[in-house]
Scaffold this active site. Structure first.
Site, PDB file in Angstrom:
ATOM      1  N   ASP A  76      -6.746  69.539  52.103  1.00 21.31           N
ATOM      2  CA  ASP A  76      -7.313  68.154  52.053  1.00 21.31           C
ATOM      3  C   ASP A  76      -8.013  67.669  53.035  1.00 21.31           C
ATOM      4  O   ASP A  76      -8.087  68.377  54.166  1.00 21.31           O
ATOM      5  CB  ASP A  76      -6.099  67.132  51.714  1.00 21.31           C
ATOM      6  CG  ASP A  76      -4.779  67.522  52.672  1.00 21.31           C
ATOM      7  OD1 ASP A  76      -4.976  67.943  53.569  1.00 21.31           O
ATOM      8  OD2 ASP A  76      -3.585  67.146  52.318  1.00 21.31           O
ATOM      9  N   ASN A 145       7.571  60.867  51.268  1.00 21.93           N
ATOM     10  CA  ASN A 145       7.451  60.068  49.729  1.00 21.93           C
ATOM     11  C   ASN A 145       7.408  61.357  48.578  1.00 21.93           C
ATOM     12  O   ASN A 145       7.231  61.127  47.480  1.00 21.93           O
ATOM     13  CB  ASN A 145       6.254  59.231  49.597  1.00 21.93           C
ATOM     14  CG  ASN A 145       5.015  59.758  49.545  1.00 21.93           C
ATOM     15  OD1 ASN A 145       4.982  60.984  49.888  1.00 21.93           O
ATOM     16  ND2 ASN A 145       3.894  59.087  49.489  1.00 21.93           N
ATOM     17  N   HIS A 147       5.396  63.635  48.539  1.00 28.85           N
ATOM     18  CA  HIS A 147       3.803  64.318  48.330  1.00 28.85           C
ATOM     19  C   HIS A 147       3.598  65.801  48.771  1.00 28.85           C
ATOM     20  O   HIS A 147       4.262  66.084  49.563  1.00 28.85           O
ATOM     21  CB  HIS A 147       2.734  63.236  48.664  1.00 28.85           C
ATOM     22  CG  HIS A 147       2.392  63.190  50.211  1.00 28.85           C
ATOM     23  ND1 HIS A 147       1.962  61.904  50.652  1.00 28.85           N
ATOM     24  CD2 HIS A 147       2.581  64.203  51.020  1.00 28.85           C
ATOM     25  CE1 HIS A 147       1.769  62.491  52.185  1.00 28.85           C
ATOM     26  NE2 HIS A 147       2.202  63.456  52.229  1.00 28.85           N
ATOM     27  N   GLU A 152       0.033  61.994  45.784  1.00 23.06           N
ATOM     28  CA  GLU A 152       1.250  61.045  46.046  1.00 23.06           C
ATOM     29  C   GLU A 152       1.879  60.680  44.837  1.00 23.06           C
ATOM     30  O   GLU A 152       1.416  61.361  43.450  1.00 23.06           O
ATOM     31  CB  GLU A 152       0.292  59.543  46.342  1.00 23.06           C
ATOM     32  CG  GLU A 152      -0.548  59.656  47.551  1.00 23.06           C
ATOM     33  CD  GLU A 152       0.150  59.832  48.762  1.00 23.06           C
ATOM     34  OE1 GLU A 152       1.442  60.109  48.855  1.00 23.06           O
ATOM     35  OE2 GLU A 152      -0.526  59.240  50.011  1.00 23.06           O
TER      36      GLU A 152
END
Ligand code: F6R
Length: 265
Positions: A76, A145, A147, A152
């Protein structure tokens, strides 16, 4: 070296310390390079892989593995940051790995956060991975979270490389690399879940007590877009490397000396 077990089809290696977990992860990558010097590696940024990269640099400099014929693709990049911005993931990779090993820089790929046509850039990135024969080994971290890369919660298993909005808690977590949360870009280009699941082998590293909930949800919760990392349970060759702190919620007896096999269904 640690305790290995299997949880819902995923090989889990629990090491005593973060250093040992990073060392074990580096060895898996070095083994891949030695088995196939022309391999394609998928790489991650963030705090998690730093010690792994330090081990790989040491192994490379002492001749235990070479990146000369390898190709790398990063997961990313922040949208809006130039490659030479100190917080871009391109800078992170150059500073923490590429400039210290023997990989030719033109064999390293990171999405371009300043691409004019992001959708086109994303499909070219995906095509470039395919043109290189696909990723042989993908290294991952995991977000608090759940991810993986910047997929996400809500990202489904069919997602490909694309433009995404970062979750509020991801922006808060990553603010530590910037002078304030206001400076963290709100969007990123990320490989998708489907892109990641196409890798032949996947190694996810997680360390520290802050990752306990995410690790539990990935390995023991439902397979669902609410916890994107849970889709790794649909892949046949995933190894999760943990330190004891990150493994604390899994109920694994880390005092055993011999590797053990446990199946949790
Ligand atoms: C980084 C990436 C992210 C991180 C995750 C954990 O390229 O794709 O998914 O792996 O946010 O970040 P750290 O390692 O900083 O806890």
């Amino acid at each position: 070296m640690g305790v290995s077990t299997t949880i819902n089809g995923i090989s889990v290696l629990v090491c005593d310390t973060a250093e040992a977990a990073s060392e074990a992860t580096a060895k898996l990558i070095a083994n891949q390079l030695n088995a196939n010097p022309r391999c394609v590696l998928g790489l991650a940024t963030g705090g998690t892989p730093l010690m792994t990269y330090q081990s790989l640099i040491a192994m490379n400099q002492s001749g235990q593995c070479s990146f000369q014929n390898a190709t790398t693709f990063n997961l990313d990049e922040y949208v809006g940051l130039a490659a030479d911005h100190p917080q871009s993931y391109r800078s992170f990779m150059n500073d923490n790995l590429f400039s210290k090993i023997d990989v030719p820089i033109e064999q390293t790929y990171v999405p371009d956060g300043l691409a004019d046509n992001i959708a086109e850039h994303c499909s070219q990135y995906e095509a470039m991975i395919d043109r290189h024969g696909g990723i042989d080994l993908q290294l991952l971290g995991i977000g608090h979270n759940g991810h993986i890369a910047f997929n996400e919660p809500g990202s489904d298993s069919q997602t490909k490389t694309r433009l995404v909005d970062l979750a509020g808690n991801t922006i808060e977590q990553n603010a530590r690399f910037f002078s304030s949360a206001d400076e963290v870009p709100r969007q990123a280009i990320t490989m998708g879940i489907a892109t990641i699941l196409k890798a032949k082998q996947i190694v996810l590293l997680a360390m520290g007590s802050g990752k306990v909930d995410a690790v539990n949800a990935m390995l023991l919760g439902e397979v669902s877009a609410d916890v994107p990392a849970s889709f790794l349970r649909e892949h046949p060759a995933v190894t999760v490397v943990l330190d004891r702190d990150a493994a604390a919620g899994l109920g694994i007896d880390t005092t055993r000396k011999m590797p053990t096999e446990q199946q949790t269904t």
